[in-house]
Design a protein around this motif. Structure first.
Motif, PDB file in Angstrom:
ATOM      1  N   THR A 214      15.277   1.541   4.833  1.00 43.51           N
ATOM      2  CA  THR A 214      14.863   1.042   3.531  1.00 43.51           C
ATOM      3  C   THR A 214      13.684   0.111   3.749  1.00 43.51           C
ATOM      4  OG1 THR A 214      16.288  -0.908   3.579  1.00 43.51           O
ATOM      5  CG2 THR A 214      17.256   1.124   2.680  1.00 43.51           C
ATOM      6  N   ILE A 215      12.950  -0.149   2.703  1.00 42.32           N
ATOM      7  CA  ILE A 215      11.786  -1.027   2.829  1.00 42.32           C
ATOM      8  C   ILE A 215      12.209  -2.428   3.272  1.00 42.32           C
ATOM      9  CG2 ILE A 215       9.920  -2.140   1.535  1.00 42.32           C
ATOM     10  CD1 ILE A 215       9.632   0.460  -0.024  1.00 42.32           C
ATOM     11  N   SER A 216      13.321  -2.910   2.758  1.00 45.60           N
ATOM     12  CA  SER A 216      13.764  -4.252   3.159  1.00 45.60           C
ATOM     13  C   SER A 216      14.186  -4.280   4.631  1.00 45.60           C
ATOM     14  CB  SER A 216      14.900  -4.747   2.261  1.00 45.60           C
ATOM     15  OG  SER A 216      16.013  -3.895   2.349  1.00 45.60           O
ATOM     16  N   GLU A 217      14.827  -3.206   5.119  1.00 40.83           N
ATOM     17  CA  GLU A 217      15.166  -3.135   6.549  1.00 40.83           C
ATOM     18  C   GLU A 217      13.894  -3.108   7.389  1.00 40.83           C
ATOM     19  OE1 GLU A 217      19.262  -0.543   6.926  1.00 40.83           O
ATOM     20  OE2 GLU A 217      17.394   0.513   6.493  1.00 40.83           O
ATOM     21  N   ALA A 218      12.916  -2.338   6.936  1.00 43.60           N
ATOM     22  CA  ALA A 218      11.662  -2.213   7.682  1.00 43.60           C
ATOM     23  C   ALA A 218      10.933  -3.554   7.726  1.00 43.60           C
ATOM     24  CB  ALA A 218      10.779  -1.150   7.049  1.00 43.60           C
ATOM     25  N   LYS A 219      10.973  -4.280   6.643  1.00 42.63           N
ATOM     26  CA  LYS A 219      10.320  -5.598   6.600  1.00 42.63           C
ATOM     27  C   LYS A 219      10.928  -6.534   7.644  1.00 42.63           C
ATOM     28  CE  LYS A 219      10.047  -9.529   3.549  1.00 42.63           C
ATOM     29  NZ  LYS A 219      10.460 -10.072   2.275  1.00 42.63           N
ATOM     30  N   ASN A 220      12.249  -6.499   7.774  1.00 35.36           N
ATOM     31  CA  ASN A 220      12.929  -7.382   8.717  1.00 35.36           C
ATOM     32  C   ASN A 220      12.813  -6.919  10.164  1.00 35.36           C
ATOM     33  OD1 ASN A 220      13.783  -9.008   6.576  1.00 35.36           O
ATOM     34  ND2 ASN A 220      15.668  -7.837   6.309  1.00 35.36           N
ATOM     35  N   ARG A 221      12.593  -5.620  10.381  1.00 34.65           N
ATOM     36  CA  ARG A 221      12.572  -5.071  11.742  1.00 34.65           C
ATOM     37  C   ARG A 221      11.228  -4.446  12.108  1.00 34.65           C
ATOM     38  NH1 ARG A 221      17.129  -1.067  12.750  1.00 34.65           N
ATOM     39  NH2 ARG A 221      16.464  -1.529  14.854  1.00 34.65           N
ATOM     40  N   LEU A 222      10.162  -4.827  11.434  1.00 37.21           N
ATOM     41  CA  LEU A 222       8.870  -4.163  11.616  1.00 37.21           C
ATOM     42  C   LEU A 222       8.395  -4.091  13.066  1.00 37.21           C
ATOM     43  CD1 LEU A 222       6.617  -2.651  10.211  1.00 37.21           C
ATOM     44  CD2 LEU A 222       5.457  -4.837   9.887  1.00 37.21           C
ATOM     45  N   PRO A 223       8.413  -5.169  13.844  1.00 35.64           N
ATOM     46  CA  PRO A 223       7.934  -5.047  15.234  1.00 35.64           C
ATOM     47  C   PRO A 223       8.711  -4.000  16.042  1.00 35.64           C
ATOM     48  CG  PRO A 223       8.097  -7.349  14.632  1.00 35.64           C
ATOM     49  CD  PRO A 223       8.732  -6.565  13.520  1.00 35.64           C
ATOM     50  N   ALA A 224      10.021  -3.963  15.892  1.00 31.28           N
ATOM     51  CA  ALA A 224      10.829  -2.990  16.630  1.00 31.28           C
ATOM     52  C   ALA A 224      10.564  -1.563  16.141  1.00 31.28           C
ATOM     53  CB  ALA A 224      12.316  -3.318  16.486  1.00 31.28           C
ATOM     54  N   ILE A 225      10.378  -1.405  14.845  1.00 28.03           N
ATOM     55  CA  ILE A 225      10.114  -0.075  14.290  1.00 28.03           C
ATOM     56  C   ILE A 225       8.760   0.433  14.766  1.00 28.03           C
ATOM     57  CG2 ILE A 225       9.705   1.200  12.154  1.00 28.03           C
ATOM     58  CD1 ILE A 225      11.819  -0.612  10.834  1.00 28.03           C
ATOM     59  N   VAL A 226       7.753  -0.427  14.740  1.00 28.18           N
ATOM     60  CA  VAL A 226       6.424  -0.033  15.212  1.00 28.18           C
ATOM     61  C   VAL A 226       6.481   0.353  16.685  1.00 28.18           C
ATOM     62  CG1 VAL A 226       4.084  -0.881  15.695  1.00 28.18           C
ATOM     63  CG2 VAL A 226       5.157  -1.350  13.484  1.00 28.18           C
TER      64      VAL A 226
ATOM     65  N   LEU B 261      10.361   5.645   5.203  1.00 28.62           N
ATOM     66  CA  LEU B 261      10.748   4.453   4.472  1.00 28.62           C
ATOM     67  C   LEU B 261      11.228   4.853   3.084  1.00 28.62           C
ATOM     68  CD1 LEU B 261       7.773   2.107   5.423  1.00 28.62           C
ATOM     69  CD2 LEU B 261       9.986   2.339   6.543  1.00 28.62           C
ATOM     70  N   THR B 262      12.345   4.267   2.665  1.00 30.65           N
ATOM     71  CA  THR B 262      12.932   4.641   1.384  1.00 30.65           C
ATOM     72  C   THR B 262      13.046   3.439   0.459  1.00 30.65           C
ATOM     73  OG1 THR B 262      15.190   4.279   2.152  1.00 30.65           O
ATOM     74  CG2 THR B 262      14.288   6.488   2.447  1.00 30.65           C
ATOM     75  N   ARG B 263      13.063   3.733  -0.817  1.00 35.00           N
ATOM     76  CA  ARG B 263      13.336   2.722  -1.837  1.00 35.00           C
ATOM     77  C   ARG B 263      14.378   3.329  -2.773  1.00 35.00           C
ATOM     78  NH1 ARG B 263       8.463   2.071  -4.602  1.00 35.00           N
ATOM     79  NH2 ARG B 263       7.807   0.543  -3.075  1.00 35.00           N
ATOM     80  N   ARG B 264      15.511   2.665  -2.880  1.00 33.28           N
ATOM     81  CA  ARG B 264      16.635   3.142  -3.697  1.00 33.28           C
ATOM     82  C   ARG B 264      17.044   4.572  -3.326  1.00 33.28           C
ATOM     83  NH1 ARG B 264      13.063   1.043  -7.496  1.00 33.28           N
ATOM     84  NH2 ARG B 264      13.532  -1.117  -7.987  1.00 33.28           N
ATOM     85  N   GLY B 265      17.007   4.841  -2.017  1.00 34.01           N
ATOM     86  CA  GLY B 265      17.455   6.139  -1.517  1.00 34.01           C
ATOM     87  C   GLY B 265      16.428   7.251  -1.563  1.00 34.01           C
ATOM     88  N   ARG B 266      15.262   6.980  -2.118  1.00 37.19           N
ATOM     89  CA  ARG B 266      14.223   8.009  -2.203  1.00 37.19           C
ATOM     90  C   ARG B 266      13.100   7.718  -1.217  1.00 37.19           C
ATOM     91  NH1 ARG B 266      13.309   9.418  -8.547  1.00 37.19           N
ATOM     92  NH2 ARG B 266      15.456  10.060  -8.934  1.00 37.19           N
ATOM     93  N   PRO B 267      12.624   8.727  -0.505  1.00 35.13           N
ATOM     94  CA  PRO B 267      11.518   8.519   0.433  1.00 35.13           C
ATOM     95  C   PRO B 267      10.246   8.127  -0.324  1.00 35.13           C
ATOM     96  CG  PRO B 267      12.435  10.733   0.652  1.00 35.13           C
ATOM     97  CD  PRO B 267      13.113  10.092  -0.498  1.00 35.13           C
ATOM     98  N   VAL B 268       9.569   7.080   0.156  1.00 35.42           N
ATOM     99  CA  VAL B 268       8.343   6.617  -0.488  1.00 35.42           C
ATOM    100  C   VAL B 268       7.158   6.511   0.463  1.00 35.42           C
ATOM    101  CG1 VAL B 268       9.501   5.397  -2.365  1.00 35.42           C
ATOM    102  CG2 VAL B 268       9.029   4.194  -0.237  1.00 35.42           C
ATOM    103  N   ALA B 269       7.415   6.442   1.764  1.00 38.98           N
ATOM    104  CA  ALA B 269       6.319   6.303   2.729  1.00 38.98           C
ATOM    105  C   ALA B 269       6.791   6.755   4.103  1.00 38.98           C
ATOM    106  CB  ALA B 269       5.849   4.854   2.795  1.00 38.98           C
TER     107      ALA B 269
END
Length: 91
Positions: free
Chosen positions: A6-18, A29-37
């Protein structure tokens, strides 16, 4: 299978995800269960953005590189099956 956050998970874990994207598959990346990016490595991005040649330019290059630019239609006439096909009984 690509990872999904989710976008909020990605925000908190961005360095590890990158870091993981640099070494492995892209991340959805998803928002409310839908893929957005999608987050992908620069290598994957550049491959997608690469300039592609047109079909006809590629064909001309292939023919030139394989020395078949001087073939005539006569050489292709024997390759085509000109039969009318099999008989079919209509019901």
């Amino acid at each position: 299978m690509e990872n999904q956050y989710t976008i909020s998970e990605a925000k908190n874990r961005l360095p590890a995800i990158v870091h993981s994207v640099e070494k492995g598959p892209s991340v959805k990346l998803t928002r409310r269960g839908r893929p957005v990016a999608v987050l992908l490595s620069i290598k994957e991005y550049e491959a997608l953005r690469r300039e592609r040649i047109s079909f006809w330019d590629a064909l001309a290059a292939f023919r030139k590189g394989n020395n078949i630019s001087d073939l005539s239609d006569l050489e292709f006439d024997t390759l085509r099956d000109r039969s009318v096909g099999r008989e079919v009984e209509a019901l």
